[in-house]
Enzyme design. Structure first.
Site, PDB file in Angstrom:
ATOM      1  N   HIS A 268    -116.723  75.332 -47.674  1.00 56.67           N
ATOM      2  CA  HIS A 268    -115.406  74.699 -47.554  1.00 56.67           C
ATOM      3  C   HIS A 268    -115.515  73.220 -47.195  1.00 56.67           C
ATOM      4  O   HIS A 268    -114.542  72.478 -47.320  1.00 56.67           O
ATOM      5  CB  HIS A 268    -114.521  75.458 -46.551  1.00 56.67           C
ATOM      6  CG  HIS A 268    -114.782  75.169 -45.102  1.00 56.67           C
ATOM      7  ND1 HIS A 268    -115.579  75.968 -44.312  1.00 56.67           N
ATOM      8  CD2 HIS A 268    -114.345  74.171 -44.283  1.00 56.67           C
ATOM      9  CE1 HIS A 268    -115.607  75.486 -43.083  1.00 56.67           C
ATOM     10  NE2 HIS A 268    -114.871  74.392 -43.038  1.00 56.67           N
TER      11      HIS A 268
ATOM     12  N   SER B 110    -117.678  71.675 -38.777  1.00 53.26           N
ATOM     13  CA  SER B 110    -118.030  72.596 -39.862  1.00 53.26           C
ATOM     14  C   SER B 110    -119.230  72.088 -40.643  1.00 53.26           C
ATOM     15  O   SER B 110    -119.311  70.911 -40.996  1.00 53.26           O
ATOM     16  CB  SER B 110    -116.844  72.768 -40.810  1.00 53.26           C
ATOM     17  OG  SER B 110    -115.819  73.509 -40.206  1.00 53.26           O
TER      18      SER B 110
ATOM     19  N   ASP C 284    -119.378  81.258 -47.371  1.00 52.06           N
ATOM     20  CA  ASP C 284    -119.038  79.918 -46.899  1.00 52.06           C
ATOM     21  C   ASP C 284    -120.278  79.062 -46.649  1.00 52.06           C
ATOM     22  O   ASP C 284    -120.401  78.395 -45.621  1.00 52.06           O
ATOM     23  CB  ASP C 284    -118.181  79.987 -45.630  1.00 52.06           C
ATOM     24  CG  ASP C 284    -117.507  78.652 -45.317  1.00 52.06           C
ATOM     25  OD1 ASP C 284    -117.356  77.837 -46.251  1.00 52.06           O
ATOM     26  OD2 ASP C 284    -117.138  78.426 -44.146  1.00 52.06           O
TER      27      ASP C 284
END
Length: 580
Positions: free
Chosen positions: A6, A119, A37
């Site tokens: 992502h 992230s 992911d």
């Protein structure tokens, strides 16, 4: 380098990466795992980038110290990462997916401060070893503030997928084709199983008790889900189950969560439901007089949608992930899956459903021209994140094998002779048009007709002669002329140590998987699928010996389904050139 899917998705195939040396480097996408992911990228411009040591996330325990690194809230304008400290709060956690993407299985929970911008960053143990990739957190409802619950994808899960990610493909996760649940005695049992699954062909049935899966004991349905989520599509793993007090140990081939085109569509995103924008006055028209009206729910939603588009576009240009995002599935990390927004005392009136307006990707994520350095290592092809790297690894694997077994000029008949384990003599004769197996009392033949799978001789072998014909063909013509050949990645083999490089070769609709030892480069096994819904013919190549300029296997073991068909011990092998 590793990051989150992502994070990489809004950037496209090319991106910029800032390093701790204060410099910005070009980078290119290599492979993506939308379900897990994870994305693999390659940094360009140096050949001496520092690399972290990979740890063993199975050895992580609750209470262990850990460190998270990243760029929360875009604070590190000088590219010096923010480092936060915490402990491992939990292991083997499960966080459900958004649809079928961004599923966090068997992940590590930590109280280290992880916020938007973390992230894709690393989670280290106290010794500086990489144990996970940060990607998800729980935040307060009205503010993006970490509440001490964050999750990292375990490095051992990523290790399982690394070979597949290096292949430049869009990789999929596995499903067993069966569902588990607790029974009234607290046992984990099979509550449903698909008859077309490999698990069913291996003997798994409704009501069987699941004991272990992929080498780990299973005591809860959640434990099974955690293990399953760490495995790639197509892997064969051990499974143990109990029925009527008797234990059964088998190896099962895992199916994919998605169909091929379904995974491509989901990973690339699709049309979004965006309400029509409010009508705007034409040139020369005056805006309505009077007090400005409050936006209706529809126009407010439209304006919000426009802001999201603008935010995503700006994020792509800046080389970061946007939040919120217009990906097919929402990026993790914004809220706990169980959190719900506070209910309004005066809910807005219902409006007509929004119209589906396909979003122009160029409008949503305008991309700068691809740098020349990236163009050299990027090739677009349907179904691949970056076909350049698939060709690179296909060539690497084939170069290793062709050095051990050069066969380009050997277009004449091939003969393999010896004794079947049990005493009978045999001779295989392989040519461009047929394959023959001679035994003392019987002869079996396969002929290359219009349909390759018209005969699967010898009986009960799954098509041994056809498989050997395809083995010979690949050796002679190579992957570029064989048909469609691509590098799958790395996969295990039953009762063999380590992972093997796999080439998937399709010739006239017959798919064959060739497994190569990454250390020696030798062909270890092949699986020929005469029917995608049936067991393949498996051939294992062992006890290699040097014959002339070639490495030749002295033992071929043939397996079909749950049964060993035969073992052929080769004492004589001749490979002739084509007749002048």
């Amino acid at each position: 380098a590793l990051t989150n899917f992502h994070v990489a998705k809004p950037c496209g195939s090319a991106m910029k990466c800032g390093m701790a040396d204060g410099k910005v480097y070009d980078a290119v996408i290599v492979g993506i795992d939308p379900t897990g992911d994870v994305a693999l990228i390659k940094l360009l411009g140096r050949d001496d980038f520092p690399a972290a040591e990979l740890g063993d996330s199975d050895r992580v325990r609750v209470g262990d110290n850990c460190f998270a690194m990243g760029n929360p809230f875009m604070l590190a304008t000088d590219f010096q990462p923010t480092v936060t400290y915490g402990i491992v709060s939990g292991v083997n956690r499960y966080q459900p997916p958004a649809g079928t993407l961004l599923e966090y299985t068997d992940c590590i929970q930590t109280d280290a401060s992880i916020n938007p911008g973390n992230s894709g960053g690393p989670l280290f143990d106290a010794e500086g070893r990489l144990i996970g990739i940060n990607g998800r957190g729980s935040f307060e409802k009205r503010g993006r503030v970490n509440v001490g619950v964050a999750y990292a994808i375990s490095i051992n899960q990523i290790k399982n997928f690394l070979g597949h990610l290096h292949s430049g493909r869009i990789v999929d996760h596995a499903t067993l084709g069966a569902v588990v649940a607790f029974d009234d005695q607290g046992r984990v049992i099979i509550s449903d199983v698909l008859e077309e699954s490999d698990a069913y062909r291996r003997g798994l049935r409704y009501g069987d008790e699941l004991i272990s899966f992929a080498g780990r004991p299973i005591s809860t349905p959640n434990a099974f889900k955690n293990v399953l989520g760490t495995l790639p599509k197509g892997w064969r793993v051990p499974l143990s189950f109990r029925r009527d007090g008797k234990r059964y140990d088998v190896f099962v081939r895992l199916q994919g969560v998605h169909g091929k085109e379904e995974l491509i569509e989901k990973s690339m995103g699709g049309p979004r439901a965006i309400p029509d924008l409010p009508p705007q006055p034409k040139d020369g028209e005056k805006k309505p007089a009077g007090k400005p009206k409050q936006p209706s729910p529809d126009t407010a939603s439209a304006a919000a949608a426009e802001r999201i588009v603008a935010d995503a576009a700006g994020a792509a240009r800046a080389g970061r992930n946007a939040s919120p995002t217009l990906a097919e599935e929402p990026a993790p990390g914004d809220a706990s899956p169980n959190e719900q927004p506070p209910k309004s005392e005066n809910p807005p009136p219902k409006s007509e459903p929004p119209k589906i307006i396909p979003i122009d990707p160029a409008r949503m994520m305008p991309q700068a021209p691809m740098p020349e350095a990236v163009k050299k290592v990027f090739e677009e092809k349907h179904g691949f994140a970056n076909y350049y790297f698939n060709k690179l690894h296909r060539g690497r694997v084939w170069q290793g094998w062709s050095k051990a077994f050069p066969a380009v000029e050997l277009q004449g008949p091939w003969k393999l002779g010896g004794k079947v384990e049990g005493g009978n003599e045999f001779v295989f004769t392989l040519t461009d048009t047929d394959a023959v197996l001679k035994l003392p009392t019987i002869e079996s033949q396969w002929i290359a007709g219009e349909k390759l799978t018209a005969s699967l001789n010898p009986p009960h072998s799954g098509g041994l002669l056809l498989a050997l014909h395809l083995w010979r063909r690949l050796n002679i013509v190579g992957p570029e002329k064989y048909g469609d050949v691509y590098y799958l990645g790395t996969s295990p083999l039953p009762n063999r140590q380590g992972l093997f490089d796999v080439l998937v070769a399709t010739y006239r609709e017959v798919e064959t998987h060739f497994y190569f030892d990454p250390q020696s480069g030798l062909l270890a096994a092949m699986e020929m699928y005469a029917d995608e819904h049936d067991d393949p013919c498996e051939i294992y190549f062992d006890e290699y010996d040097t014959v002339g300029a070639r490495k030749v296997p002295r033992l071929l073991t043939v397996v079909y389904g749950n049964d060993k068909f035969a073992a052929f011990r080769i004492s004589e092998a001749t490979f002739e050139k084509a007749a002048p």
